[in-house]
Motif scaffolding. Structure first.
Motif, PDB file in Angstrom:
ATOM      1  N   UNK A  80       0.844  -1.203   0.000  1.00 29.20           N
ATOM      2  CA  UNK A  80       0.000   0.000   0.000  1.00 29.20           C
ATOM      3  C   UNK A  80       0.879   1.253   0.000  1.00 29.20           C
ATOM      4  N   UNK A  81       1.711   1.381   1.023  1.00 27.87           N
ATOM      5  CA  UNK A  81       2.519   2.590   1.208  1.00 27.87           C
ATOM      6  C   UNK A  81       3.932   2.215   1.647  1.00 27.87           C
ATOM      7  N   UNK A  82       4.874   3.095   1.262  1.00 28.45           N
ATOM      8  CA  UNK A  82       6.240   2.981   1.747  1.00 28.45           C
ATOM      9  C   UNK A  82       6.683   4.340   2.259  1.00 28.45           C
ATOM     10  N   UNK A  83       7.266   4.358   3.448  1.00 26.62           N
ATOM     11  CA  UNK A  83       7.892   5.558   3.988  1.00 26.62           C
ATOM     12  C   UNK A  83       9.391   5.323   4.041  1.00 26.62           C
ATOM     13  N   UNK A 100      12.803   7.306   5.382  1.00 30.24           N
ATOM     14  CA  UNK A 100      13.283   8.439   6.173  1.00 30.24           C
ATOM     15  C   UNK A 100      12.141   9.392   6.497  1.00 30.24           C
ATOM     16  N   UNK A 101      11.037   8.796   6.931  1.00 32.50           N
ATOM     17  CA  UNK A 101       9.851   9.508   7.439  1.00 32.50           C
ATOM     18  C   UNK A 101       9.099  10.273   6.358  1.00 32.50           C
ATOM     19  N   UNK A 102       9.435  10.041   5.107  1.00 35.64           N
ATOM     20  CA  UNK A 102       8.712  10.688   4.019  1.00 35.64           C
ATOM     21  C   UNK A 102       8.027   9.627   3.166  1.00 35.64           C
ATOM     22  N   UNK A 103       6.815   9.919   2.757  1.00 36.97           N
ATOM     23  CA  UNK A 103       6.079   8.981   1.922  1.00 36.97           C
ATOM     24  C   UNK A 103       6.746   8.902   0.550  1.00 36.97           C
ATOM     25  N   UNK A 104       7.223   7.717   0.192  1.00 33.88           N
ATOM     26  CA  UNK A 104       7.913   7.560  -1.084  1.00 33.88           C
ATOM     27  C   UNK A 104       7.101   6.763  -2.094  1.00 33.88           C
ATOM     28  N   UNK A 105       6.192   5.931  -1.619  1.00 30.14           N
ATOM     29  CA  UNK A 105       5.367   5.138  -2.521  1.00 30.14           C
ATOM     30  C   UNK A 105       3.925   5.093  -2.004  1.00 30.14           C
ATOM     31  N   UNK A 106       2.987   5.385  -2.881  1.00 30.50           N
ATOM     32  CA  UNK A 106       1.561   5.212  -2.617  1.00 30.50           C
ATOM     33  C   UNK A 106       1.030   4.420  -3.800  1.00 30.50           C
ATOM     34  N   UNK A 107       0.640   3.184  -3.546  1.00 31.48           N
ATOM     35  CA  UNK A 107       0.204   2.320  -4.631  1.00 31.48           C
ATOM     36  C   UNK A 107      -1.264   2.570  -4.992  1.00 31.48           C
ATOM     37  N   UNK A 108      -1.557   3.832  -5.294  1.00 27.80           N
ATOM     38  CA  UNK A 108      -2.928   4.201  -5.724  1.00 27.80           C
ATOM     39  C   UNK A 108      -3.976   3.742  -4.720  1.00 27.80           C
ATOM     40  N   UNK A 109      -3.659   3.951  -3.446  1.00 25.18           N
ATOM     41  CA  UNK A 109      -4.574   3.543  -2.387  1.00 25.18           C
ATOM     42  C   UNK A 109      -5.668   4.600  -2.217  1.00 25.18           C
ATOM     43  N   UNK A 110      -6.929   4.202  -2.034  1.00 22.74           N
ATOM     44  CA  UNK A 110      -8.009   5.187  -1.839  1.00 22.74           C
ATOM     45  C   UNK A 110      -7.737   6.097  -0.657  1.00 22.74           C
ATOM     46  N   UNK A 111      -8.244   7.317  -0.744  1.00 23.27           N
ATOM     47  CA  UNK A 111      -7.959   8.337   0.275  1.00 23.27           C
ATOM     48  C   UNK A 111      -8.588   8.026   1.626  1.00 23.27           C
TER      49      UNK A 111
END
Lengths: 115, 116
Positions: free
Chosen positions: A46-49, A51-62
Motif C-alpha cells: 500500500x505505502x512505503x515511507x 526516512x519519514x517521508x512517503x515515497x510510494x503510494x500504490x494508488x490507495x483510496x484516500x
C-alpha cells in the motif's frame, strides 16, 4: 529487539467510524511499509515511507491515510471504510532500501473487519 | 498481471521428506528475491534471500535456487518437520523510479502440509 509491533491485533469498525492502526519498531530501521492481505492471498503493498517521508503510494483510496510521526512509528488512519476493506493489515520495516540486501521484517498484523 | 507467481497452491509431504516449492517470476530486471513463511495468524517471516548474481544459497535446512534463464525460483526444505506447515511466499524486489525505498511483490503462495 527484532520485532515490529502492531496494535490492535483485531479491530471491528462500522463504515462511519474513524480508527487508526499503529505500528512500532525499535531496530533503527528507516523504511516502513503498509501491506494489505486478503484471506488466502499474498500481501499487497500500500505505502512505503523512507526516512519519514512517503515515497510510494500504490494508488490507495484516500479513505486510508498513512502517517509517520517519527522513524519508529507508523500509523494508518481509517475513515469511511467499505466492507471490502476487511483484511489483515501488515506493517513492515527495513534498514534501508531493499536492493541493498536489507531484509523486510513484518509485524503480526491487524485483522480488520468493516461492518 | 502479477510479476511473481507459484506453480502449486498446495503441497503435501511426509514428515522427514524433502520439500520443494517453486516460483516463477516475469520481471527479468528483478535483482533480489526472498522466501517468506507465514503461519496462521502471523505476519510473513523471512526465511532466506538471494541476489540475482547468485544461483544458489543455503541456510539451515533450506536452500534457494535461482535460474535466471527461465526466471524460476525454488525453495528446498530438508527433512520437513511439522513446524514447517505454513504458507510459503516468494517475493521479488519491485523497483520504483525516483529512488527511495522499494517494495516487494509477492507471489500467490503455496500451502505446505506435513503429513505424519
Amino acid at each position: 529487539d527484532t520485532e515490529v509491533t502492531q496494535t490492535p491485533k483485531h479491530l471491528v469498525m462500522g463504515m462511519t467510524n474513524k480508527k487508526s492502526l499503529k505500528c512500532e519498531q525499535h531496530m533503527g530501521h528507516r523504511a516502513m511499509y503498509w501491506y494489505k492481505q486478503k484471506a488466502k492471498k499474498p500481501p499487497e503493498l500500500m505505502f512505503v515511507y523512507s526516512y519519514e517521508k512517503l515515497s510510494i503510494n500504490e494508488s490507495v483510496p484516500s479513505r486510508f491515510s498513512p502517517e509517520c510521526p517519527n522513524s519508529s512509528l507508523l500509523n494508518l488512519h481509517l475513515h469511511a471504510l467499505q466492507p471490502e476493506d476487511s483484511a489483515l493489515y501488515l506493517c513492515a520495516s527495513s534498514s534501508g532500501v531493499l536492493r541493498s540486501n536489507e531484509k523486510l521484517f513484518f509485524g503480526s498484523g491487524t485483522q480488520l473487519s468493516v461492518l | 498481471g502479477e510479476s511473481v507467481g507459484l506453480h502449486l497452491p498446495t503441497l503435501s509431504v511426509q514428515e522427514g521428506d524433502n520439500s520443494i516449492i517453486n516460483c516463477a517470476y516475469s520481471n527479468s530486471a528483478s535483482d533480489y528475491f526472498i522466501w517468506y513463511k507465514q503461519e496462521s495468524g502471523k505476519g510473513p517471516q523471512f526465511i532466506i534471500d538471494i541476489r540475482s548474481n547468485m544461483d544458489k544459497r543455503q541456510g539451515q535446512r533450506v536452500t534457494v535456487l535461482l535460474n535466471k534463464t527461465v526466471k524460476h525460483l525454488s525453495l528446498q526444505i530438508a527433512a520437513t518437520q511439522p513446524g514447517d506447515s505454513a504458507v510459503y511466499f516468494c517475493a521479488e524486489n519491485h523497483s520504483y523510479s525516483g529512488g527511495g525505498a522499494d517494495g516487494l511483490t509477492f507471489g500467490k503462495g503455496t500451502h505446505l502440509i506435513i503429513q505424519p
